[in-house]
Design a protein around this motif. Structure first.
Motif, PDB file in Angstrom:
ATOM      1  N   GLU A 107       0.845  -1.187   0.000  1.00 48.58           N
ATOM      2  CA  GLU A 107       0.000   0.000   0.000  1.00 48.58           C
ATOM      3  C   GLU A 107       0.886   1.246   0.000  1.00 48.58           C
ATOM      4  O   GLU A 107       1.923   1.281   0.676  1.00 48.58           O
ATOM      5  CB  GLU A 107      -0.904   0.011   1.230  1.00 48.58           C
ATOM      6  CG  GLU A 107      -1.852  -1.173   1.330  1.00 48.58           C
ATOM      7  CD  GLU A 107      -3.002  -1.066   0.352  1.00 48.58           C
ATOM      8  OE1 GLU A 107      -3.295   0.067  -0.085  1.00 48.58           O
ATOM      9  OE2 GLU A 107      -3.589  -2.110   0.010  1.00 48.58           O
ATOM     10  N   PHE A 125      -7.192  -5.969   5.097  1.00 49.25           N
ATOM     11  CA  PHE A 125      -6.709  -7.351   4.973  1.00 49.25           C
ATOM     12  C   PHE A 125      -7.757  -8.259   4.322  1.00 49.25           C
ATOM     13  O   PHE A 125      -7.685  -9.485   4.459  1.00 49.25           O
ATOM     14  CB  PHE A 125      -6.342  -7.895   6.359  1.00 49.25           C
ATOM     15  CG  PHE A 125      -5.266  -7.117   7.041  1.00 49.25           C
ATOM     16  CD1 PHE A 125      -3.936  -7.450   6.872  1.00 49.25           C
ATOM     17  CD2 PHE A 125      -5.571  -6.018   7.841  1.00 49.25           C
ATOM     18  CE1 PHE A 125      -2.935  -6.742   7.503  1.00 49.25           C
ATOM     19  CE2 PHE A 125      -4.577  -5.299   8.471  1.00 49.25           C
ATOM     20  CZ  PHE A 125      -3.249  -5.649   8.296  1.00 49.25           C
ATOM     21  N   ARG A 171      -2.510 -12.571   8.514  1.00 47.30           N
ATOM     22  CA  ARG A 171      -2.275 -11.972   7.208  1.00 47.30           C
ATOM     23  C   ARG A 171      -1.323 -10.788   7.375  1.00 47.30           C
ATOM     24  O   ARG A 171      -1.287 -10.153   8.431  1.00 47.30           O
ATOM     25  CB  ARG A 171      -3.576 -11.514   6.556  1.00 47.30           C
ATOM     26  CG  ARG A 171      -4.529 -12.667   6.216  1.00 47.30           C
ATOM     27  CD  ARG A 171      -5.767 -12.189   5.508  1.00 47.30           C
ATOM     28  NE  ARG A 171      -6.668 -13.305   5.233  1.00 47.30           N
ATOM     29  CZ  ARG A 171      -7.845 -13.178   4.612  1.00 47.30           C
ATOM     30  NH1 ARG A 171      -8.240 -11.974   4.187  1.00 47.30           N
ATOM     31  NH2 ARG A 171      -8.607 -14.247   4.403  1.00 47.30           N
ATOM     32  N   ARG A 225       0.330  -7.214   5.522  1.00 47.04           N
ATOM     33  CA  ARG A 225       0.238  -6.175   4.505  1.00 47.04           C
ATOM     34  C   ARG A 225       1.460  -5.269   4.640  1.00 47.04           C
ATOM     35  O   ARG A 225       1.946  -5.007   5.749  1.00 47.04           O
ATOM     36  CB  ARG A 225      -1.040  -5.348   4.656  1.00 47.04           C
ATOM     37  CG  ARG A 225      -2.288  -6.075   4.232  1.00 47.04           C
ATOM     38  CD  ARG A 225      -2.302  -6.312   2.733  1.00 47.04           C
ATOM     39  NE  ARG A 225      -3.511  -6.999   2.304  1.00 47.04           N
ATOM     40  CZ  ARG A 225      -3.641  -8.308   2.229  1.00 47.04           C
ATOM     41  NH1 ARG A 225      -2.626  -9.095   2.590  1.00 47.04           N
ATOM     42  NH2 ARG A 225      -4.768  -8.855   1.816  1.00 47.04           N
ATOM     43  N   TYR A 226       1.926  -4.791   3.511  1.00 51.12           N
ATOM     44  CA  TYR A 226       3.085  -3.905   3.462  1.00 51.12           C
ATOM     45  C   TYR A 226       2.626  -2.516   3.036  1.00 51.12           C
ATOM     46  O   TYR A 226       1.815  -2.363   2.107  1.00 51.12           O
ATOM     47  CB  TYR A 226       4.134  -4.448   2.485  1.00 51.12           C
ATOM     48  CG  TYR A 226       4.637  -5.818   2.867  1.00 51.12           C
ATOM     49  CD1 TYR A 226       5.660  -5.970   3.790  1.00 51.12           C
ATOM     50  CD2 TYR A 226       4.062  -6.966   2.316  1.00 51.12           C
ATOM     51  CE1 TYR A 226       6.116  -7.231   4.149  1.00 51.12           C
ATOM     52  CE2 TYR A 226       4.514  -8.227   2.675  1.00 51.12           C
ATOM     53  CZ  TYR A 226       5.542  -8.350   3.589  1.00 51.12           C
ATOM     54  OH  TYR A 226       5.990  -9.599   3.948  1.00 51.12           O
TER      55      TYR A 226
END
Length: 419
Positions: free
Chosen positions: A17, A36, A103, A105-106
């Motif tokens: 993101e 997510f 999960r 997320r970057y």
């Protein structure tokens, strides 16, 4: 191996993101189930988030994380430092506590210059809000409207938040009531100079600067009604106007001005100090031993020297007459062999009782039916010990055999044989 790492980095950057933030302005990144690809199911603590700098265990010092119970979301916020860092990669791990699904997320934070940064700032402390309350758009707009419409009308076009931090993080005490808000410290900035209303307000609250903190029910300001109507309780002791022309005021009372390093620096094993415990172990052994020796010496001194001064008249009389008791008993036994047990016992009892031994002892004559054997009163005898008396039991006799029986004695027969 290297191809695998390159591929992983490529995939990470491709699905990351992107967030654009500006220098000198507070940014906010929302962490919710939608980020997510999850659906919120109504449980407030179903999802847990953990954010950190990519390949590091923690966030940079200028990025904070807070979870809002009201919004059921997590928030990353902070002010980018004025340094040459065009991109900050973050990694956010989310956990579903219902089924323990994880999960990742970057997020890439891109920092850019602000075209018209603020030159004048108003610092205030609000007691009845938390950090996550400021992320509510309506709540924040109501606060800015107080300045844009009443106190600082020239800042209508460029008023924004330049600093935000929890009061607890800056050293304030946590409220005793758990349901009470912690309070925040924030600064609103603009390029427009301070208005006359703000300067008058600063002069009004200057006498309160000598007090570290004002109570929450303090309302002695002319503009108090604006903040109370909007639902804000200000600590007027912390109200300041930060003028760039006054460098001393610019840094007074603001702990958050000093920005820490942008990355979390690890420590090495060699840099950890090593403590030597040999001195502690020595003292823990030597000190009790020394105290034991000292106490032993003192007790020995007391027992060896102090008892010489102790004098007991009754004990002295008993030990001085003990020899005479024995000699008198032996002499009387030689004169009268029938006197056996009661004399030494009664004499000793008399000495211990404080009386002189009496020669008028009870002597029992031998029973003619038992021959020439003699006996004394039983230890349970009540003779001369009270009014009520009872007979003594028969004396103990040794066994007699048939060979000892005199047939001429009419008192002895086979019924009295003992074997």
């Amino acid at each position: 191996m290297y191809l695998h790492l390159i591929f992983l980095i490529f995939v990470t950057q491709a699905f990351a993101e992107e967030e654009n933030v500006l220098l000198t302005e507070v940014f906010t990144i929302t962490l919710d189930p939608l980020l997510f690809n999850w659906t919120y199911e109504g449980e407030p603590h179903q999802y847990v988030y953990q954010a950190s700098l990519l390949d590091f265990p923690d966030l940079p010092a200028w990025i904070k994380y807070v979870f809002s119970e009201k919004h059921k979301k997590g928030f990353l916020y902070g002010v980018p430092p004025n340094r040459n860092m065009p991109k900050i990669p973050l990694q956010v791990v989310a956990l579903n506590t219902r089924n323990y699904e994880t999960r990742i997320r970057y997020i890439n934070i891109h920092i850019s210059e602000k075209l018209n940064p603020a030159k004048f700032e108003v610092m205030m402390k609000i007691d009845n809000v938390n950090v996550d309350d400021i992320f509510d758009v309506e709540r924040m707009e109501s606060l800015r409207d107080i300045f844009r419409k009443h106190l600082w009308k020239d800042s209508e076009n460029d008023l924004y938040i330049t600093y935000l931090e929890s009061a607890i993080e800056l050293g304030a005490r946590k409220p005793l009531d758990p349901d009470q808000e912690e309070g925040i410290v924030l600064r609103l900035g603009s390029q427009s100079p301070f208005s006359t209303n703000l300067k008058d307000l600063e002069d009004e609250v200057k006498p309160l600067w000598k007090v570290p903190s004002c109570p929450r029910n303090f309302k002695k300001t002319t503009v108090e009604r604006y903040f109370r109507d909007a639902g804000f309780t200000l600590d007027w002791c912390a109200f300041r106007l930060i003028d760039p022309n006054n460098s001393a005021m610019h840094h007074s009372g603001v702990k958050g001005n000093a920005l820490s390093k942008d990355k979390w620096e690890t420590i090495t094993k060699d840099s950890v100090p090593i403590r030597n415990y040999s001195v502690d172990v020595t003292w823990s052994l030597v000190l009790p031993i020394v105290l034991l020796v000292i106490l032993t010496f003192l007790l020995s001194f007391i027992l060896c020297f102090y008892h010489n001064g102790v004098y007991d008249q009754a004990s002295e009389d008993f030990f001085s007459n003990l020899f005479h008791i024995c000699t008198d008993t032996v002499d009387r036994y030689k004169d009268d062999p029938t006197e056996q047990i009661d004399t030494p016992i009664l004499n000793q009892h008399a000495i211990l009782s404080g009386y002189k031994p009496s020669s008028n002892l009870v002597k029992l004559s031998p029973d003619p039916a038992l021959g020439s054997r003699s006996h004394t009163s039983s230890p349970s005898s009540t003779i001369n010990r009270g009014v009520h008396c009872r007979p003594n039991p028969p004396p103990y006799m040794r066994p007699r055999f048939k060979a000892e029986i005199n047939n001429d004695d009419p008192n002895l027969n086979e019924k009295n044989w003992y074997c």
